[in-house]
Motif scaffolding. Structure first.
Motif, short mmCIF file in Angstrom:
data_model
loop_
_atom_site.label_atom_id
_atom_site.label_comp_id
_atom_site.label_asym_id
_atom_site.label_seq_id
_atom_site.Cartn_x
_atom_site.Cartn_y
_atom_site.Cartn_z
N LEU A 1 0.91 -1.33 -0.07
CA LEU A 1 -0.17 0.13 -0.02
C LEU A 1 0.89 1.31 0.00
O LEU A 1 0.45 2.39 -0.56
CB LEU A 1 -1.06 -0.06 1.21
N VAL B 1 -9.92 7.99 -2.21
CA VAL B 1 -10.30 6.91 -1.18
C VAL B 1 -9.73 5.89 -1.57
O VAL B 1 -10.10 5.50 -2.97
CB VAL B 1 -11.97 6.84 -1.03
N ILE B 2 -9.12 5.16 -0.90
CA ILE B 2 -8.42 3.89 -1.27
C ILE B 2 -9.16 2.80 -0.54
O ILE B 2 -9.51 2.71 0.44
CB ILE B 2 -7.09 3.63 -0.53
N VAL B 3 -9.82 1.96 -1.47
CA VAL B 3 -10.53 0.73 -1.15
C VAL B 3 -9.81 -0.42 -1.10
O VAL B 3 -9.32 -0.91 -2.10
CB VAL B 3 -11.85 0.82 -2.00
N VAL B 4 -9.74 -1.12 0.00
CA VAL B 4 -9.10 -2.38 0.39
C VAL B 4 -10.09 -3.47 0.78
O VAL B 4 -9.89 -4.74 0.62
CB VAL B 4 -7.80 -2.37 1.01
N ASP B 5 -11.21 -2.83 1.37
CA ASP B 5 -12.20 -3.97 2.01
C ASP B 5 -12.91 -4.65 0.81
O ASP B 5 -13.46 -4.17 -0.12
CB ASP B 5 -13.07 -3.03 2.65
N LEU C 1 -16.69 -4.02 0.23
CA LEU C 1 -16.93 -2.55 -0.17
C LEU C 1 -16.63 -2.56 -1.96
O LEU C 1 -17.36 -2.01 -2.73
CB LEU C 1 -16.00 -1.68 0.31
N LEU D 1 -19.66 5.63 0.22
CA LEU D 1 -18.38 6.02 0.77
C LEU D 1 -18.63 7.18 1.74
O LEU D 1 -17.54 7.50 2.11
CB LEU D 1 -17.26 6.29 -0.22
#
Lengths: 197, 197
Positions: B24, B49-53, B56, B150
């Motif tokens: 990351l 917005v970094i999305v790793v989930d 989501l 978000l």
């Protein structure tokens, strides 16, 4: 050449240029870089007119300054203040000072044409910096005059004029927001450090 | 790291990602590069917005695919053909395959906000390439769902979703127009070689 981050941090917008000639191959190099950018449906909606002719630069400056006089009188108050603090007026000396102007056109109607052209401009700015060339992304608020002056088909719309040359003096880099106020993890407002765990 | 031109030529749009996790810090590095881009009146109208989930990402994919079904049915014929030849459908597997999605928002109303955000995306793509990360600039044709999902204030408009990861296989670089069909000297149609004399 240093990292991309080095280039990005070093690159500042320059409004005062030396009139010394520069190597046009460096300018072509930067345009070549821009032409390798991705674009909507790979339509490559960008076109570039390199202007080196002195009389033409004078005409371009006259067209821009005419537009700017109107823009500056109509600008919102916060912007007038911002411009005033930086000594930015309707005068655009850099358009005749800089040895080269890159006139960037976008083909209207192509998918995501504005976005694609500006992404490519991002590529170009880093490549100019790599070659040690100062630049500015100047956006006149009216642009139709450019089609007539340069013989450009009307579907191509001037997106930016990028004066290129050597800086008379190097402005210091502008302040940036802190990364934690700009980047979030999974949800707006959530510190990005949460993504690093 | 090689030259900026090397990076630009090597960087291709990837639609098939390995799900392997990535560092990351490399993603943050690329966003940091983007944040150093110039912007209209230095307003820095970008947010990330970094999305790793995983859950989501599934929701994001569902929202995008719903929009895409409509888009694909309404696309003009040339684009349907172009998409079909490339096997691009309404399915957006990369949104759940890629380990990271960078959701890029622009603050509407700021001067030249769309242009500024996309210039910064150009910076980011080169930085991702520098770190050996594959990427795609994906632009859903409707975007309001992202604000709700978000928690993003409504003045920020989703500009692109950039899936980031390692490529499953490397597509070959797309063909580009010849430089002489893209770059002119002093006047539209005049070969750029005239500028080099």
């Amino acid at each position: 050449m240093g990292s991309v981050l080095d280039l990005a941090r070093r690159r500042v917008s320059v409004r005062d240029f030396l009139s010394n000639p520069i190597d046009l191959r460096d300018v072509l190099y930067a345009i070549d870089v821009a032409c390798n950018a991705p674009s909507g449906a790979n339509r490559q909606p960008w076109r570039f007119v390199i202007v080196v002719d002195g009389d033409l630069k004078v005409k371009i400056r006259m067209c821009c300054e005419e537009v700017e006089r109107g823009f500056h009188s109509r600008a919102p108050e916060w912007m007038k203040k911002w411009l005033g603090e930086r000594g930015i007026t309707w005068r655009k000396e850099f358009l005749t000072q800089a040895p080269v102007l890159i006139m960037v056109f976008g083909k209207s109607g192509e998918p995501y044409w504005v976005q694609s052209v500006w992404l490519a401009i991002g590529y170009m700015l880093l490549a100019l910096e790599e070659k040690g060339l100062a630049s500015l992304t100047y956006t006149p608020s009216k642009v139709e005059w450019a089609n007539e002056l340069l013989g450009v088909p009307k579907e191509y719309v001037l997106q930016a004029i990028i004066p290129v040359g050597k800086a008379k003096e190097m402005p210091k880099a502008k302040e940036r927001l802190r990364l934690e106020d700009t980047v979030y993890c999974n949800r707006w407002g959530q510190n990005y450090a949460a993504c690093l765990d």
